[in-house]
Structure formats: C-alpha cells, structure tokens
Scaffold this motif. Sequence first.
Motif, PDB file in Angstrom:
ATOM      1  N   PHE A 177       2.629  -4.789  -3.913  1.00 52.75           N
ATOM      2  CA  PHE A 177       3.530  -3.729  -4.299  1.00 52.75           C
ATOM      3  C   PHE A 177       2.448  -2.548  -5.133  1.00 52.75           C
ATOM      4  O   PHE A 177       2.890  -3.064  -6.833  1.00 52.75           O
ATOM      5  CB  PHE A 177       4.797  -3.962  -5.146  1.00 52.75           C
ATOM      6  CG  PHE A 177       5.816  -3.259  -5.328  1.00 52.75           C
ATOM      7  CD1 PHE A 177       6.915  -2.764  -4.956  1.00 52.75           C
ATOM      8  CD2 PHE A 177       5.876  -1.933  -6.755  1.00 52.75           C
ATOM      9  CE1 PHE A 177       8.092  -2.301  -5.169  1.00 52.75           C
ATOM     10  CE2 PHE A 177       6.364  -1.336  -6.635  1.00 52.75           C
ATOM     11  CZ  PHE A 177       7.567  -1.002  -6.303  1.00 52.75           C
ATOM     12  N   ASP A 178       1.834  -1.861  -4.773  1.00 53.52           N
ATOM     13  CA  ASP A 178       1.086  -0.020  -5.244  1.00 53.52           C
ATOM     14  C   ASP A 178       2.392   0.658  -6.131  1.00 53.52           C
ATOM     15  O   ASP A 178       2.924   1.271  -5.485  1.00 53.52           O
ATOM     16  CB  ASP A 178       0.332  -0.096  -4.511  1.00 53.52           C
ATOM     17  CG  ASP A 178      -0.531   0.846  -5.615  1.00 53.52           C
ATOM     18  OD1 ASP A 178      -0.227   1.566  -6.122  1.00 53.52           O
ATOM     19  OD2 ASP A 178      -2.212   0.166  -4.740  1.00 53.52           O
ATOM     20  N   CYS A 179       2.700   0.405  -7.373  1.00 53.50           N
ATOM     21  CA  CYS A 179       3.237   1.510  -7.956  1.00 53.50           C
ATOM     22  C   CYS A 179       2.688   2.898  -7.618  1.00 53.50           C
ATOM     23  O   CYS A 179       3.462   3.627  -7.454  1.00 53.50           O
ATOM     24  CB  CYS A 179       3.368   1.080  -9.239  1.00 53.50           C
ATOM     25  SG  CYS A 179       3.927  -0.651 -10.015  1.00 53.50           S
ATOM     26  N   TYR A 180       1.497   2.797  -7.859  1.00 52.45           N
ATOM     27  CA  TYR A 180       0.755   4.140  -7.448  1.00 52.45           C
ATOM     28  C   TYR A 180       1.254   4.901  -5.902  1.00 52.45           C
ATOM     29  O   TYR A 180       2.051   5.875  -5.678  1.00 52.45           O
ATOM     30  CB  TYR A 180      -0.576   4.090  -7.328  1.00 52.45           C
ATOM     31  CG  TYR A 180      -1.336   5.102  -6.460  1.00 52.45           C
ATOM     32  CD1 TYR A 180      -1.512   6.527  -7.433  1.00 52.45           C
ATOM     33  CD2 TYR A 180      -1.689   5.244  -5.573  1.00 52.45           C
ATOM     34  CE1 TYR A 180      -2.412   7.818  -7.317  1.00 52.45           C
ATOM     35  CE2 TYR A 180      -2.583   6.538  -4.480  1.00 52.45           C
ATOM     36  CZ  TYR A 180      -2.792   7.356  -5.662  1.00 52.45           C
ATOM     37  OH  TYR A 180      -2.935   9.042  -5.388  1.00 52.45           O
ATOM     38  N   HIS A 181       1.140   4.164  -4.629  1.00 48.86           N
ATOM     39  CA  HIS A 181       1.660   4.182  -4.085  1.00 48.86           C
ATOM     40  C   HIS A 181       3.737   5.015  -3.611  1.00 48.86           C
ATOM     41  O   HIS A 181       4.023   5.314  -2.970  1.00 48.86           O
ATOM     42  CB  HIS A 181       1.352   3.420  -2.549  1.00 48.86           C
ATOM     43  CG  HIS A 181      -0.120   3.648  -2.103  1.00 48.86           C
ATOM     44  ND1 HIS A 181      -1.028   4.835  -1.738  1.00 48.86           N
ATOM     45  CD2 HIS A 181      -1.086   2.338  -2.789  1.00 48.86           C
ATOM     46  CE1 HIS A 181      -2.426   3.552  -1.832  1.00 48.86           C
ATOM     47  NE2 HIS A 181      -1.926   2.522  -2.213  1.00 48.86           N
ATOM     48  N   CYS A 182       4.343   3.920  -4.530  1.00 51.96           N
ATOM     49  CA  CYS A 182       5.550   4.153  -4.299  1.00 51.96           C
ATOM     50  C   CYS A 182       6.225   4.780  -5.496  1.00 51.96           C
ATOM     51  O   CYS A 182       6.798   5.936  -4.362  1.00 51.96           O
ATOM     52  CB  CYS A 182       5.971   2.467  -4.837  1.00 51.96           C
ATOM     53  SG  CYS A 182       7.652   2.168  -4.638  1.00 51.96           S
ATOM     54  N   ILE A 200       8.251  -9.414  -3.350  1.00 46.98           N
ATOM     55  CA  ILE A 200       6.745  -8.981  -3.391  1.00 46.98           C
ATOM     56  C   ILE A 200       5.790 -10.289  -3.736  1.00 46.98           C
ATOM     57  O   ILE A 200       5.482 -10.909  -5.130  1.00 46.98           O
ATOM     58  CB  ILE A 200       6.526  -8.551  -5.119  1.00 46.98           C
ATOM     59  CG1 ILE A 200       7.634  -7.872  -4.164  1.00 46.98           C
ATOM     60  CG2 ILE A 200       5.358  -7.485  -5.336  1.00 46.98           C
ATOM     61  CD1 ILE A 200       7.950  -5.621  -5.395  1.00 46.98           C
ATOM     62  N   GLY A 201       3.978 -10.690  -3.329  1.00 41.79           N
ATOM     63  CA  GLY A 201       3.726 -10.772  -3.445  1.00 41.79           C
ATOM     64  C   GLY A 201       2.579 -10.901  -4.878  1.00 41.79           C
ATOM     65  O   GLY A 201       1.813 -11.014  -5.168  1.00 41.79           O
ATOM     66  N   HIS A 202       2.027  -9.044  -5.104  1.00 38.33           N
ATOM     67  CA  HIS A 202       0.976  -8.666  -6.138  1.00 38.33           C
ATOM     68  C   HIS A 202       1.335  -7.338  -5.670  1.00 38.33           C
ATOM     69  O   HIS A 202       2.024  -6.972  -4.833  1.00 38.33           O
ATOM     70  CB  HIS A 202      -0.166  -8.803  -5.211  1.00 38.33           C
ATOM     71  CG  HIS A 202      -1.420  -8.318  -6.038  1.00 38.33           C
ATOM     72  ND1 HIS A 202      -2.146  -9.166  -6.666  1.00 38.33           N
ATOM     73  CD2 HIS A 202      -1.844  -7.095  -5.630  1.00 38.33           C
ATOM     74  CE1 HIS A 202      -2.828  -8.591  -7.723  1.00 38.33           C
ATOM     75  NE2 HIS A 202      -2.774  -7.634  -6.975  1.00 38.33           N
ATOM     76  N   ILE A 203       1.138  -7.342  -7.255  1.00 37.97           N
ATOM     77  CA  ILE A 203       1.362  -5.542  -8.352  1.00 37.97           C
ATOM     78  C   ILE A 203       0.363  -4.833  -8.584  1.00 37.97           C
ATOM     79  O   ILE A 203      -0.628  -5.820  -8.973  1.00 37.97           O
ATOM     80  CB  ILE A 203       2.008  -6.183  -9.029  1.00 37.97           C
ATOM     81  CG1 ILE A 203       3.665  -6.596  -8.883  1.00 37.97           C
ATOM     82  CG2 ILE A 203       2.840  -4.355  -9.379  1.00 37.97           C
ATOM     83  CD1 ILE A 203       4.720  -6.939  -9.883  1.00 37.97           C
ATOM     84  N   GLN A 204      -0.300  -3.872  -7.929  1.00 35.66           N
ATOM     85  CA  GLN A 204      -1.140  -2.650  -8.497  1.00 35.66           C
ATOM     86  C   GLN A 204      -0.573  -1.558  -9.083  1.00 35.66           C
ATOM     87  O   GLN A 204       0.637  -1.807  -9.168  1.00 35.66           O
ATOM     88  CB  GLN A 204      -1.701  -2.285  -6.942  1.00 35.66           C
ATOM     89  CG  GLN A 204      -2.204  -3.688  -6.592  1.00 35.66           C
ATOM     90  CD  GLN A 204      -3.363  -3.651  -5.327  1.00 35.66           C
ATOM     91  OE1 GLN A 204      -2.971  -2.699  -4.745  1.00 35.66           O
ATOM     92  NE2 GLN A 204      -4.175  -3.962  -5.111  1.00 35.66           N
ATOM     93  N   ILE A 205      -1.235  -1.234  -9.509  1.00 37.53           N
ATOM     94  CA  ILE A 205      -0.934  -0.040 -10.972  1.00 37.53           C
ATOM     95  C   ILE A 205      -2.326   1.157 -10.758  1.00 37.53           C
ATOM     96  O   ILE A 205      -4.017   0.826 -10.177  1.00 37.53           O
ATOM     97  CB  ILE A 205      -0.370  -0.146 -12.389  1.00 37.53           C
ATOM     98  CG1 ILE A 205      -2.187  -0.737 -12.876  1.00 37.53           C
ATOM     99  CG2 ILE A 205       0.868  -1.832 -11.966  1.00 37.53           C
ATOM    100  CD1 ILE A 205      -1.363  -1.183 -14.303  1.00 37.53           C
ATOM    101  N   ALA A 206      -1.749   2.473 -11.218  1.00 34.67           N
ATOM    102  CA  ALA A 206      -2.458   3.470 -11.047  1.00 34.67           C
ATOM    103  C   ALA A 206      -1.816   4.706 -11.755  1.00 34.67           C
ATOM    104  O   ALA A 206      -0.553   4.379 -11.774  1.00 34.67           O
ATOM    105  CB  ALA A 206      -3.301   3.932  -9.833  1.00 34.67           C
ATOM    106  N   ARG A 211      -4.085   9.369 -10.021  1.00 33.07           N
ATOM    107  CA  ARG A 211      -4.984   7.330  -9.626  1.00 33.07           C
ATOM    108  C   ARG A 211      -5.981   6.792 -10.447  1.00 33.07           C
ATOM    109  O   ARG A 211      -7.196   6.970 -10.451  1.00 33.07           O
ATOM    110  CB  ARG A 211      -5.151   7.686  -8.345  1.00 33.07           C
ATOM    111  CG  ARG A 211      -5.544   5.634  -8.115  1.00 33.07           C
ATOM    112  CD  ARG A 211      -5.871   6.140  -6.067  1.00 33.07           C
ATOM    113  NE  ARG A 211      -5.052   4.433  -6.726  1.00 33.07           N
ATOM    114  CZ  ARG A 211      -5.068   3.989  -5.079  1.00 33.07           C
ATOM    115  NH1 ARG A 211      -5.500   5.240  -3.810  1.00 33.07           N
ATOM    116  NH2 ARG A 211      -4.749   2.516  -4.468  1.00 33.07           N
ATOM    117  N   HIS A 212      -5.889   8.054 -12.059  1.00 29.34           N
ATOM    118  CA  HIS A 212      -6.224   7.242 -13.071  1.00 29.34           C
ATOM    119  C   HIS A 212      -5.767   6.036 -13.761  1.00 29.34           C
ATOM    120  O   HIS A 212      -4.882   5.618 -13.242  1.00 29.34           O
ATOM    121  CB  HIS A 212      -6.958   8.360 -13.805  1.00 29.34           C
ATOM    122  CG  HIS A 212      -7.721  10.137 -13.695  1.00 29.34           C
ATOM    123  ND1 HIS A 212      -9.655   9.290 -12.367  1.00 29.34           N
ATOM    124  CD2 HIS A 212      -7.474  11.306 -13.198  1.00 29.34           C
ATOM    125  CE1 HIS A 212      -9.587  10.399 -11.817  1.00 29.34           C
ATOM    126  NE2 HIS A 212      -8.576  11.589 -13.068  1.00 29.34           N
TER     127      HIS A 212
END
Length: 262
Positions: A177-182, A200-206, A211-212
């Motif tokens: 789950f990438d919060c940026y893409h979502c 959800i197995g992993h979370i990403q942020i930006a 995307r900074h």
Amino acid sequence: MPRFAANLTMMYNEHAFLERFAACARDGFRAVEYLFPYEHPAAEIRSRLDGNGLVQALFNAPPGDWAAGERGLASLPGREDEFRRSVETALGYARTIGNDKLHVMAGLIGADGERARHHETYLRNLAWAAEAARGDGIQILIEPINQRDMPGYFLSRQDEGQAICREVGAPNLRVQFDCYHCQIVEGDVAMKLKRDIAGIGHIQIAGVPERHEPDLGELNYPYLFDVIDALGYNGWIGCEYRPKAATSDGLGWLRPYLQAAQ
C-alpha cells in the motif's frame, strides 16, 4: 510508533549505492528497501546491512528489461518462464539478504491488450510465486501504481489489488500500500487503510503530488501515522520519495519519531 525504512533507490543519491547503507544509518534509519539489488552480490549487500545495523524490508523481483521500459512480468502472457526465473533469482537474494517480503511487478498492458488474458496470467503467476516463496517464509507483494507515473501499468486500484489476492487465495500474498499512489488514483487514504489493513503487507509514503518528503504536499502524514498505529500495523513504512535537495537536510519530518523511539 511507526518504523521507517529508507528507500535507497530514491534517497541518498548523493552517494554510490553501496555507500547509502551507512549514510541512512547515520541519519537514524534502521531498515532499508530499494527496487533492485541485482547489480551487486547478495553477500556484499548483507555485509552492508550487518555492518550498519540495518534490516532489509523488501526489494523487487527482476522486472524484465527496465532500461527498455518494461515494468514487471507477472501479468504478461507468454513471459511465464521468464517470470519464474525472475522470482527464483529474487528468492536466492532474499535467502542471503534476509528480507521476508518480495514485490513482483505486474507489468504494462497496451491499449489493445486483452485485459482478461493478462488477468488470468497474473493469477497463475502469483499463485506460483506465492507457493515458491512459502517455504522460505517470504511474503509476495503486489502494488497498485498510478497511471500518471507509470502509464499502462496493469494494477492501479487498492480494491483491485485486494480482489486479486482473494482470487489467488495464497496466505502469503498481500498488497503493498503506497499512500502516494493511492492518493493520486483514489484519495480517501485513511479509509482505504482501515478497510484493507488485513490484506496489507507493506506501506510506503511520499509527498503528493511532487513525490518529495512526506511533510510536503497535500497528505497529512502525522494523522495517517496515527491511523496506521491504531490499526496495529507493526511493519516497516518505506520512504519511497525523491528528496527535494540533499537527503539528510530534508529529514526534519523524521526526527521527532526517532527521538520518541529512543
């Protein structure tokens, strides 16, 4: 308390790749992720991890010809043998490096592509990958990616990713789950996290939209981190962003969390 992994593909580009491990450790990170490790021996990467007290959170299986624009193999009809070899290569690296999560990219579908055929190929390949990884205790991840950054990518929505995992039915298949893409594709990020956390197995942020750093842009990450904590997520949160300037200079957002963890 959120735990953060530095994405060494996007961050610390001031340093050569193998020097990024020490750089992020000096800044207080205790885990790393990146797209691909395959230009370096797995034992060398493991040495960098161990020497800097770092955990490997995840990396991606080989995606096909990245330089030529390919973005994964998992949904591509006719590329099944290549996909299996890519997963076997990735699992070999994971056994040495020590991560228990592996992202397999879906690939691109052309405007005239047969989506149903891609879908069936995706299901079969994911079932094979999950079974191949199960004995090593490794979780296979799929990631919805926005069409602005990656036009034609087969998987873009969180609900589609969760539905595919249910169709495959493998206990070690989850959504990354990438919060940026979502946010770009769907918005309503907190509610998507609450709805889907079990899968959800992993979370990403930006930060969105540039995307900074996560303290730049339209998402309120302190709020989202509280939501993630309340949901009981205890995995790593991958910082998959492009620093606006020097990486270390942009880590003001991270320091309160490092201090609270001491």
